[in-house]
Design an enzyme around this catalytic site. Structure first.
Site, PDB file in Angstrom:
ATOM      1  N   ARG A  50      -3.963  -7.281 -13.953  1.00 12.02           N
ATOM      2  CA  ARG A  50      -2.966  -6.734 -13.031  1.00 12.02           C
ATOM      3  C   ARG A  50      -1.534  -7.124 -13.424  1.00 12.02           C
ATOM      4  NH1 ARG A  50      -4.998  -7.230  -7.038  1.00 12.02           N
ATOM      5  NH2 ARG A  50      -3.349  -5.685  -6.823  1.00 12.02           N
ATOM      6  N   ASP A  67      -3.982  -0.271   1.534  1.00  9.55           N
ATOM      7  CA  ASP A  67      -5.309  -0.778   1.184  1.00  9.55           C
ATOM      8  C   ASP A  67      -6.441   0.088   1.750  1.00  9.55           C
ATOM      9  OD1 ASP A  67      -4.244  -2.871  -0.227  1.00  9.55           O
ATOM     10  OD2 ASP A  67      -4.287  -4.261   1.474  1.00  9.55           O
ATOM     11  N   GLY A 109      -4.851 -11.176  -6.023  1.00  9.40           N
ATOM     12  CA  GLY A 109      -3.494 -10.830  -6.442  1.00  9.40           C
ATOM     13  C   GLY A 109      -2.454 -11.429  -5.503  1.00  9.40           C
ATOM     14  N   ARG A 132      -7.680   2.638  -8.184  1.00  7.38           N
ATOM     15  CA  ARG A 132      -8.425   3.192  -7.036  1.00  7.38           C
ATOM     16  C   ARG A 132      -8.421   4.715  -6.999  1.00  7.38           C
ATOM     17  NH1 ARG A 132      -6.997  -1.498  -2.539  1.00  7.38           N
ATOM     18  NH2 ARG A 132      -8.693  -2.851  -3.235  1.00  7.38           N
TER      19      ARG A 132
HETATM   20  C1  S3P Z   1      -0.622  -7.689   0.392  1.00  9.68           C
HETATM   21  C2  S3P Z   1       0.213  -6.672   0.003  1.00  9.68           C
HETATM   22  C3  S3P Z   1      -0.266  -5.419  -0.594  1.00  9.68           C
HETATM   23  C4  S3P Z   1      -1.761  -5.221  -0.361  1.00  9.68           C
HETATM   24  C5  S3P Z   1      -2.551  -6.482  -0.623  1.00  9.68           C
HETATM   25  C6  S3P Z   1      -2.079  -7.601   0.285  1.00  9.68           C
HETATM   26  C7  S3P Z   1      -0.023  -8.915   0.963  1.00  9.68           C
HETATM   27  O1  S3P Z   1      -0.058  -5.454  -1.986  1.00  9.68           O
HETATM   28  O2  S3P Z   1      -2.241  -4.188  -1.165  1.00  9.68           O
HETATM   29  O3  S3P Z   1      -3.916  -6.261  -0.396  1.00  9.68           O
HETATM   30  O4  S3P Z   1      -0.758  -9.716   1.572  1.00  9.68           O
HETATM   31  O5  S3P Z   1       1.196  -9.090   0.836  1.00  9.68           O
HETATM   32  P1  S3P Z   1       1.332  -4.941  -2.643  1.00  9.68           P
HETATM   33  O6  S3P Z   1       2.396  -5.859  -2.220  1.00  9.68           O
HETATM   34  O7  S3P Z   1       1.093  -4.992  -4.122  1.00  9.68           O
HETATM   35  O8  S3P Z   1       1.497  -3.540  -2.156  1.00  9.68           O
END
Ligand code: S3P
Length: 743
Positions: A430, A623, A402, A654
């Site tokens: 997502r 996380d 993501g 989750r």
């Molecule tokens: C991340 C931000 C978080 C985290 C993901 C990594 C990043 O997501 O959950 O594992 O590297 O910017 P969100 O921005 O959707 O909270």
């Protein structure tokens, strides 16, 4: 459909051409017992004799008309150039309702001949191509299992009789083949590239070297590489001569494209352009590794008859010693992105060699950036500057990641070319509107699939304008996406967050010399500056360390040192929450490395108690909740989490997936729309599902330390996205988890 052997349901099979392929097909069919009789036809008397002697066929005929009269299926297995003549002969016979099929390795020429000869009666002709062979040839080498687990490509014509197609498909499956259907032209192009061109090069290179007498000497020194590369030059010359003449157009197209690339390599060598060479070699190496992995995975999947990777965690145990978990995922992604956009060469150390971060590397390689490594965590990125990216040759595949997709969306919205971003089934579910919507407000043109899901199609060539954006959710990915777009958008771009989120993008931009202003909850960039290459040392990922922080806390008699962990204050919520629960964690040797604070974390077992988790800590531990839920299950009393609805749109839901798993292990866990309520108590053994979510799989592995029985965790393959050697490190530290069947 699988049919019982020994109960013929079809009359006669005629196999014309008793070589290795025709003989193997006949023999396999005969052994399966589907036909009342298998009749062979071959011009060579010796082949006919051997075929009967070795039980390849029931009998042979010399006359084609006699053999084919009343046949159910006719398999044409003659050399490809003989196919047209054979079709001509068959065209003069009354074949009744017989199904006609073939095994030629180029399909266009056979199909053209069939159309000419049978005019509009190609209904019962099903062209086929088994991708199988052997060093041996001739009917004496016939092998009934030759096609097992090999691909057979059928290239049915539009007008084909469906029953005929189904029958041929079924016959190959009976021999254990993986049958696929493809269009004729596509088949010929694919084979020209993957089989015919490599054979041409092998034949051509060996001949070119061998015919110059001064080169004969070098064969004496030819090592493994030369032998591997030229193995296929030992193939049957007549057969290959046939194939090149039969598949002329497709081969020429691939050959011309390859000649252009070869010329470019030549020019690069001539000009001393090492950058070009390195680009080709690093991309090729990754492509080759990827290819081996696909093959290995296929073997694995074949062996297991399923994609499920199961972890089996035995109950009990305690943790001790020192562990260094892999590099931080968020920082690893950003090191490649900013390193690529910088001017000059960026050296990265401690890079996470997990599938997510590797997907980011591949994306930038696709866009023309030369990236060396990773090798033992070292990566060298040859930056191309903010305007140096090139269009990827096709859709950019980001696997499970993501972060890659959301951050790249911002960057690509501002490029002069179009891009398509895709991912695996989990990523494809997502939400992407959280980035698409504000980017559109800046002037980007982005299409998503239904409900804002991937794939993302991003139209290039738009002029973006900077803006201020108040994020409705606390998301570092959204913030980073907009800041990256802001590097290109006219004027200033600023983002405010409702609660602090990880600030690695802001820190790293500054590390590359790009000014970022942070005031209160707002980060701001303006366009017009440059990124200068730098050195990056990626600390160990606190999100991976979290599994061990909880593990050593809940397992009695534990003391563990986690080395060199990133303790950026936007990431340390897990330490704060565990301490509030009574955890015993101390920070040692605190220092700053490349703009990020780092420490060694010492954790000892402790009696945990349930708490109401303060909502302001939620984004700082976003996380780590799956494993914190395990801590809660081991704590005395009740733990309540609120304000964490974001957990429902991570790699899995989750909240639901953890609640289901905890309940399956006898823990009282009640999901709520934005959190969960967990009563601490005994944990039983049992069966749980990770739903392809790496952090869920690792969390239930940790739970086993306090379980009364073994925990079987399904669907764990994605652990490799963030923590490639989890099982190895877990075993070293004292968690008794292993891949099922490997312990
Ligand atoms: C991340 C931000 C978080 C985290 C993901 C990594 C990043 O997501 O959950 O594992 O590297 O910017 P969100 O921005 O959707 O909270």
């Amino acid at each position: 459909m699988s049919l019982q052997s020994g109960s013929p349901i079809l009359g006669r099979l005629v196999v014309i051409g008793l070589g290795l392929i025709g003989g193997s097909f006949a023999k396999g069919m005969r052994e399966r017992g589907l036909f009342f009789e298998v009749v062979g036809v071959d011009l060579d008397a010796e082949s006919r004799r051997i075929a009967v002697d070795k039980g390849v066929v029931d009998r042979c005929e010399t006359d084609l008309a006699t053999a084919c009269q009343g046949a159910d299926v006719i398999q044409m297995a003659v050399p490809i150039l003989a196919m047209e003549r054979l079709l001509g002969q068959l065209g003069r016979l009354d074949l009744g309702d017989a199904i006609l099929t073939d095994v030629g390795s180029a399909k266009g020429s056979v199909v053209r001949a069939a159309r000419r000869i049978f005019a509009d009666t190609t209904l019962r002709f099903v062209p086929g191509h088994p991708i199988a062979g052997s060093e041996k040839s001739g009917v004496e080498a016939a092998n009934a299992t030759l096609f097992r687990r090999h691909k057979v490509i059928l290239t049915p014509l539009e007008e084909v009789d469906q029953a005929a197609l189904t029958r041929v498909d079924m016959l190959w499956r009976e021999l254990g083949a993986d049958v696929e259907h493809m269009q004729v032209e596509h088949h010929d192009d694919v084979l020209a590239a993957t089989s015919h061109l490599p054979h041409l090069l092998a034949f051509g290179l060996v001949d070119s070297l061998a015919k110059r007498s001064e080169n004969l000497e070098i064969f004496r020194y030819a090592a493994g590489g030369f032998r591997d590369f030229t193995r296929i030059a030992g193939s049957d010359p007549v057969m290959w001569h046939d194939i090149f003449l039969a598949n002329r157009e497709s081969v020429l197209r691939t050959l011309d494209a390859f000649r252009d690339d070869l010329d470019a390599l030549r020019a690069a060598i001539d000009a001393g352009d090492g950058h070009h060479l390195l680009g080709v070699f690093t991309r090729a190496r990754v492509a080759r590794e990827h290819f081996s992995k696909i093959l290995a995975r296929r073997a694995y999947v074949d062996a297991m008859h399923s994609k499920d990777l199961i972890f089996l965690a035995q109950p009990g145990g305690s943790l001790s010693g020192r562990v260094r978990v892999p590099g931080d995922k968020s920082i690893s992604h950003r090191s490649i992105m900013l390193g690529s956009l910088a001017e000059g060469t960026t050296e990265v150390e401690g890079f996470l060699e997990g599938e997510d971060a590797l997907a980011t590397i591949q994306a930038f390689r696709d866009m023309g950036v030369v990236i060396e490594g990773p090798h033992h965590g070292r990566v060298t990125v040859h930056g191309v500057g903010l305007k140096g990216l090139k269009p990827a040759p096709g859709p950019i595949y980001l696997g499970n990641s993501g972060t890659s997709m959301r951050l790249l969306a911002g960057l690509l919205a501002a490029q002069p070319f179009d891009s398509v971003l895709t991912g695996d089934p989990s990523l494809s579910k997502r939400p992407m509107n959280r980035v698409a919507k504000p980017l559109r407000e800046m002037g980007a043109v982005i299409e998503t699939a239904a409900e804002g899901r991937p794939p993302l199609t991003i139209r290039g060539g738009q002029r973006l304008t900077g803006m201020h954006y108040e994020m409705p959710m606390a998301s570092a990915q959204v913030k980073s996406c907009l800041l990256l777009a802001g590097l290109y958008a006219a004027g200033e771009t600023s983002v405010s967050e409702p609660a602090p989120t990880r600030d690695h993008t802001e820190r790293m931009l500054r590390g590359f010399g790009y000014p970022v202003e942070v005031k209160g909850n707002t980060a701001r960039v303006e366009t017009g500056h440059k990124l200068g290459a730098t050195r990056i040392e990626v600390p160990a990922d606190i999100s991976s360390a979290a599994f061990f922080l909880v593990a050593a806390s809940i397992a009695e008699g534990s003391e563990l040192l986690l080395e060199h962990v990133g303790i950026n204050p936007t990431r340390t919520g897990v330490i704060d929450i565990l301490r509030l629960m009574g955890g015993d964690i101390t920070l040692e040797n605190e220092r700053e490395v490349g703009g990020e604070p780092v420490a060694d974390l010492r954790v000892r077992s402790a009696k945990l108690k349930g708490i109401d988790i303060p909502e302001d800590l939620v984004p700082l531990a976003i996380d780590e909740f799956p494993v914190l839920f395990i801590a809660a299950a081991c704590a005395e009393g009740r733990t309540v989490l609120r304000g964490a609805e974001e957990l429902r749109v991570k790699e899995s839901d989750r909240i639901q997936v953890m609640a289901d798993g905890l309940q399956a292990l006898g823990v009282k866990a009640e999901p709520t729309p934005d959190g969960i309520i967990i009563e601490g108590g005994p944990i039983a053994g049992g069966e749980v599902w990770a739903h392809g979510d790496h952090r869920i799989a690792m969390s239930f592995s940790v739970a086993s330390l306090r379980a009364s029985g073994a925990i079987r965790i399904h669907d764990c393959a994605n652990v490799a996205t963030s923590f490639p050697n989890f099982l190895g490190l877990a075993a070293t530290a004292g968690i008794r988890v292993a891949e099922e069947g490997q312990a």
